[in-house]
Design an enzyme around this catalytic site. Structure first.
Site, PDB file in Angstrom:
ATOM      1  N   LYS A  93       0.858  -1.178   0.000  1.00  0.00           N
ATOM      2  CA  LYS A  93       0.000   0.000   0.000  1.00  0.00           C
ATOM      3  C   LYS A  93       0.895   1.228   0.000  1.00  0.00           C
ATOM      4  CE  LYS A  93      -3.488   0.227   2.823  1.00  0.00           C
ATOM      5  NZ  LYS A  93      -4.241   0.376   4.096  1.00  0.00           N
ATOM      6  N   ASP A 140     -14.295   0.570   8.171  1.00  0.00           N
ATOM      7  CA  ASP A 140     -14.543   0.478   6.725  1.00  0.00           C
ATOM      8  C   ASP A 140     -14.758  -0.979   6.327  1.00  0.00           C
ATOM      9  OD1 ASP A 140     -14.956   1.494   4.185  1.00  0.00           O
ATOM     10  OD2 ASP A 140     -12.834   1.445   3.642  1.00  0.00           O
TER      11      ASP A 140
END
Length: 508
Positions: free
Chosen positions: A41, A138
């Site tokens: 990421k 999330d």
């Protein structure tokens, strides 16, 4: 921002872009040092101005620290973190499987016991996360992977917030963090979040699995958030009458607007789901999320049987641009020279369809690539993937040049070695026995040596199958021929002699 081939921190080579947002990207990559696939990421603080960029950096550092604190098999493992050029990077475990959104799309309607199994596994993960304490904030199908053994892995704690009284809320700018379709009312309003926020998101996800759609949809994010705040969800039994009453009631409790009216913890949700889990039966194949409950701790289903021949090699995705076959071949040679076999395997597997389209399925170029692919799979110890490739190569070569063709025989010999490594002695024995006459009819020294090696393998496989008498007879005759070819002091007859000595002791 980044491109395939870029190396992060002198170690992680980016391969395929698999996710992208306003401030970052997620890539599949290769760890050059350990020769393994990873996910990387990347965040760009410079995409955010002023104080918010500093907040993003602090959030990233916090993400790395708190994620590393959680030890649970249902959470993706963090390997490394740091900064490179203008990027912040987080290196994570590469997870094989299908994300839950695709899994849902492929199974319509989604069996309600599967939905229960998914939610139950997620309760276990969220309980570990909440114990840190962290709130995921999330949770959604795209952040959940279904692995081949049916277990789930939750991918993204990137917007998690430590539940601390002295922690500045990350929503201080007024922008809620999360995905509108799965966002709890308190999160949408920028209020305090807690485990109850994840319980709401899990309720949305469970409702979607049971009904096929999220409970609150709309054409704009604002419209979706308004529905979360003010509209009641549609009970799932109005869409799926076969769903048990008590399961529908649990989903409605999880979707309560007031956090106080939701279940108190994911542990409570788990206990409510357990009675709906399947208690017996057989899993419905790979990626069945009920498998961990039907067969707890059972081995992965696709790791216990040999695959049939396949036309297209299965490989991890690589760069999605139009492949350059010649460049890929050069890259494979370089990678193999550097000992980076895993990456070479994936490039070869991905380039084969393009090479076949460009040069023809049976062209010399494609045949050479397929030979290299099978050989590289064997070098990497991926015998289960190598076996169908070798069988296909052997069949095609035998059809063209005859069963006694040396190349066809070599492919079959390599396939038999794969069967040995995969723990299938009977199948390997049958293959070696079928090969032996071809080698014994040859007169070259290399063929005679290979015939002796095949006989040695047959003897050892007979031992593995418990036929000691046949093994003894095979090895005794082999010792005589090996001494004639190599002499009594050669290592090969010495090994056979030791095996016969041990076998004689056991028989005696």
């Amino acid at each position: 921002m980044s491109a395939p081939g870029r190396v992060i921190a002198g170690r992680y080579e980016l391969s395929t872009l698999i996710g992208q947002g306003g401030m970052g990207q997620v890539w599949t990559a290769y760890d050059q040092r350990l020769d393994r696939r990873v996910a990387v990421k990347l965040l760009r603080p410079d995409k955010v101005a002023g104080q918010e960029a500093d907040e993003l950096r602090r959030r990233f550092v916090r993400e790395c620290r708190v994620t590393a604190q959680v030890d649970h098999p249902g959470l993706v493992t963090v390997h490394d973190a740091g900064s490179a050029d203008d990027d912040l990077y987080l290196v994570m475990q590469y997870v094989d499987g299908s994300d839950l959104a695709d899994h849902l799309a492929e199974h319509d309607p989604y069996p309600w016991p599967w939905a229960v199994a998914v939610a139950t596994q997620l309760c276990g993960v969220l309980s570990a996360v909440h114990a840190v304490p962290i709130v995921h904030r999330d949770l959604k199908p795209r952040n959940v992977m279904v692995k081949p053994d049916g277990t789930l892995t939750v991918l993204d704690l990137g917007v998690a917030s430590v539940i601390d009284s002295d922690t500045t809320r990350l929503t201080h700018t007024g922008s809620p963090i999360g995905s509108p379709a799965y966002m709890a009312p308190e999160q949408a309003m920028g209020g305090a979040v807690g485990p109850y926020t994840d319980i709401y998101a899990l309720g949305v996800l469970l409702h979607e699995l049971l009904s096929g759609n999220v409970p609150f949809a709309g054409t704009t994010a604002l419209g979706v958030l308004h529905r979360h705040l003010y509209e009641p969800p549609l009970p799932v039994r109005q869409l799926r009458p076969e769903v048990p009453d008590a399961l529908e009631a649990l989903v409605l409790r999880m979707l309560a607007k007031d956090p106080q009216h939701r279940p108190a913890s994911t542990q409570e949700v788990y206990e409510a789901l357990v009675p709906f889990l399947p208690a017996h039966g057989t899993p419905l194949g790979p990626l069945d999320p009920t498998r961990p409950f039907l067969r707890p701790a059972a081995p992965w289903p696709d790791r216990a049987r040999t695959p049939a021949a396949q036309a297209v090699p299965a490989a991890a995705p690589v760069d999605q641009r139009k492949p350059d076959v010649a460049q890929a071949v050069d890259d494979v040679k370089r990678l193999l020279g550097e000992g980076r076999i895993t990456q070479a395997v994936d490039i070869l597997g991905a380039i084969l369809p393009a090479a076949a389209a460009q040069h023809g399925e049976h062209s010399p170029v494609v045949r050479t690539l397929r030979k290299q692919y099978a050989a590289t799979l064997m070098d990497d110890g991926q015998y289960r993937r190598a076996l169908p490739e070798l069988r296909r190569l052997a069949d095609e070569r035998a059809a063209e040049a005859g069963m006694a063709d040396p190349a066809a025989l070599q492919f079959r010999y390599d396939a038999a070695q794969c069967l040995e490594q995969l723990g299938e002695p009977a199948a390997a024995l049958a293959e070696y026995r079928a090969l032996l006459p071809y080698y014994e009819n040859q007169y070259a020294t290399t063929d005679r040596e290979l015939a002796l090696e095949v006989r040695r393998r047959i003897g050892h496989l007979l031992l593995a199958l418990g036929d000691r008498a046949a093994a003894h007879d095979m090895l005794r005759a082999l010792l005589y021929d090996a001494e004639r070819l190599h002499g009594p002091n050669h290592a090969f007859p010495g090994e056979i002699r030791r095996t016969l000595h041990w076998l004689g002791q056991v028989r005696g």
